[in-house]
Design an enzyme around this catalytic site. Structure first.
Site, short mmCIF file in Angstrom:
data_model
loop_
_atom_site.label_atom_id
_atom_site.label_comp_id
_atom_site.label_asym_id
_atom_site.label_seq_id
_atom_site.Cartn_x
_atom_site.Cartn_y
_atom_site.Cartn_z
CG HIS A 61 33.28 47.69 46.13
ND1 HIS A 61 31.93 47.82 45.72
CD2 HIS A 61 33.04 48.53 47.53
CE1 HIS A 61 31.07 48.63 46.28
NE2 HIS A 61 31.80 49.25 47.15
NE ARG A 62 37.96 43.64 40.54
CZ ARG A 62 39.29 42.88 40.37
NH1 ARG A 62 40.14 43.23 39.19
NH2 ARG A 62 39.47 41.67 40.80
#
Length: 492
Positions: free
Chosen positions: A462-463
């Protein structure tokens, strides 16, 4: 120039520092050729055969099968000129089965060509010519000691650093003592001998720690006064132990619990160890998100049937995974950020796809990858996937083939599983789980009909990949599988 040369465990690449000797392919006395495979070694990534660096005759094998040795450690000695006659003032080495305690009679001096910057071993029994240190071949001075551990369990034993200057004189035979009848042992602190360490097996120690029981305060009821699980459980529950004298011959009895003889201990090493380390590091480093999509793949299954019927595809392995791989590669073209790596202060977006295919093997789960898979045609991709799986099943995947992956597919459907929440391989930002294809009731053209259906699970970092990007990528894969022929025309 020395005839006898030591062959060190070579650098197997990819940062690997040690390997376990799985099998010797030669034995002492064998005449070998240049580049002939001599040993099979398992690293943390793969099992590889190592070829001989020289032709000649095997003089000594320094490490038995099941030993883990460090890169640069001598593993075999080879006489590079066996036709020149016997070696003066020396004999050949002992076979691996005789290690790690070779005798001076069986392993005399073998003068070895030293590695650059290394101390050259000399002869056993005294100073070597030129003031060199007298050591046993294969056990010479090293800055770090190689670790030996058996194939199944056991405690690592450091390799012998050097041979003694002279073999010890044999001890005089001792007459056996007259048998002594077992005598009761006075209660002590649980080890059958006052002042000694507590005698208890590791599972018992762990149980005591979990229950908060002080082992040194217990009286052991096991052999030789060892503490058993029952002793710990009685202490934890406050039940006093039976006041019966314990004899040396008294066996431990277990009424309602199981001992270590019914437990199996599997050393964590090789592929399993690397997988555990990678998954733990990835799970607690990259923030994982997983999304799911259920897809009607009836048209894809019919397309595969038509493909199998074509003459040029009759000898090709065609499976649903082939279409999933093609869908992933085409979806990456539309969403290149998915094929990237988080590098701390920057994101590295890659213009090539090294497509990993997770494969279950006898040695554990491995993930070899197809290099630059996005440039392959559908037929080339099918051939590459077949070679990848066959090589993995045979245990011949090289470390290079398992490194450098950029995006992975795990086919859990072959095990009858609908889907999963896969963990990212380190350095990758997305992994797709492909579930089983099942016939299910499905609304098609306004009516409930039996259709071929599968569920996809996409985990992503999700980064790098937010919910929108991950959803679009997964949706594109689903659209391709719903109608691959239409997607090929529209996307290519």
């Amino acid at each position: 120039m020395s005839r006898i040369k030591e062959f060190n465990l070579p650098d197997l690449g990819e940062g690997l520092t040690e390997g376990e000797i799985l099998a010797w392919l030669v034995k002492v006395g064998d005449v070998i050729e240049l580049n002939q495979p001599i040993v099979e070694v398992e690293t943390a990534k793969a099992a590889v055969e190592i070829p001989a660096k020289w032709a000649g005759q095997v003089q000594a094998i320094f490490h038995p099968e099941g030993t883990t040795v460090e890169v640069g450690t001598p593993i075999i000695a080879i006489d590079t000129d066996p036709g020149a006659g016997p070696i003066e003032a020396s004999t050949t080495g002992a076979p691996a089965a005789d290690l790690p305690a070779p005798s001076a009679a069986s392993l005399a001096a073998v003068e070895v060509a030293p590695a650059e910057g290394a101390v050259e071993p000399g002869l056993i029994g005294g100073p070597a010519p030129g003031g060199r240190t007298a050591v046993l071949v294969g056990y010479g001075p090293r800055t770090t000691a190689a670790k030996r551990r058996p194939r199944k369990g056991g405690t690592p034993v450091p390799a012998q650093a050097a041979a003694p200057a002279a073999p010890p004189a044999p001890a005089a035979p001792v007459a056996p003592a007259a048998p002594v009848a077992p005598t009761p042992i006075a209660p002590t602190n649980g080890h059958g001998r006052a002042g000694g360490p507590v005698l208890a097996k590791p599972p018992v120690r762990k149980l005591a720690k979990d229950l908060g029981v002080d082992l040194s305060a217990l009286t052991g009821s096991g052999p030789l006064g060892s503490i058993t699980r029952e002793d710990v459980q009685r202490a934890a529950s406050g039940t006093p132990a039976a006041a019966e004298p314990l004899t040396v011959a008294a066996p431990a009895t277990a009424a309602a619990s199981f001992g270590a003889d019914r437990e199996q201990r599997i050393p964590v090493k090789g592929v399993r160890k690397l997988t555990a380390e990678n998954m733990s590091r990835s799970a607690f480093t990259a923030p994982h998100v997983t999304e799911f999509l259920t897809v009607d793949v009836t048209r894809a299954m019919k397309a595969l049937d038509r493909l199998r019927g074509r003459r040029e595809w009759r000898d090709v392995r065609v499976s649903p995974l082939l279409l999933v791989a093609k869908a992933v590669l085409l979806a990456v073209r539309r969403h290149p950020m998915v094929n990237s790596t988080w590098a701390g202060d920057e994101i590295v977006v890659k213009d090539y796809v090294n497509l990993g295919i997770a494969a279950a093997t006898e040695r554990g789960l491995i993930v070899p990858n197809i290099k630059d898979a996005g440039r392959l045609s559908l037929r080339e991709l099918a051939d590459a996937m077949t070679d990848l799986v066959q090589t993995a099943k045979a245990g011949k995947t090289s470390p290079a083939d398992m490194s450098g992956g950029t995006l992975t597919i795990t086919n859990v459907g072959v095990f009858g599983v609908d889907t999963g929440t896969p963990i990212l391989p380190p350095g990758e930002s997305a992994i797709l789980a492909f579930g089983a294809v099942r016939e299910m009731p499905w609304v098609h053209k306004g009516k409930v009909r039996p259709r071929q259906v599968t569920t996809l699970g996409l985990s992503f970092d999700h980064r790098i990949i937010d919910g929108e990007l991950g959803s679009k990528f997964l949706r594109d894969i689903g659209d391709f599988l719903a109608d691959p022929e239409a997607a090929l025309l529209a996307w290519t």
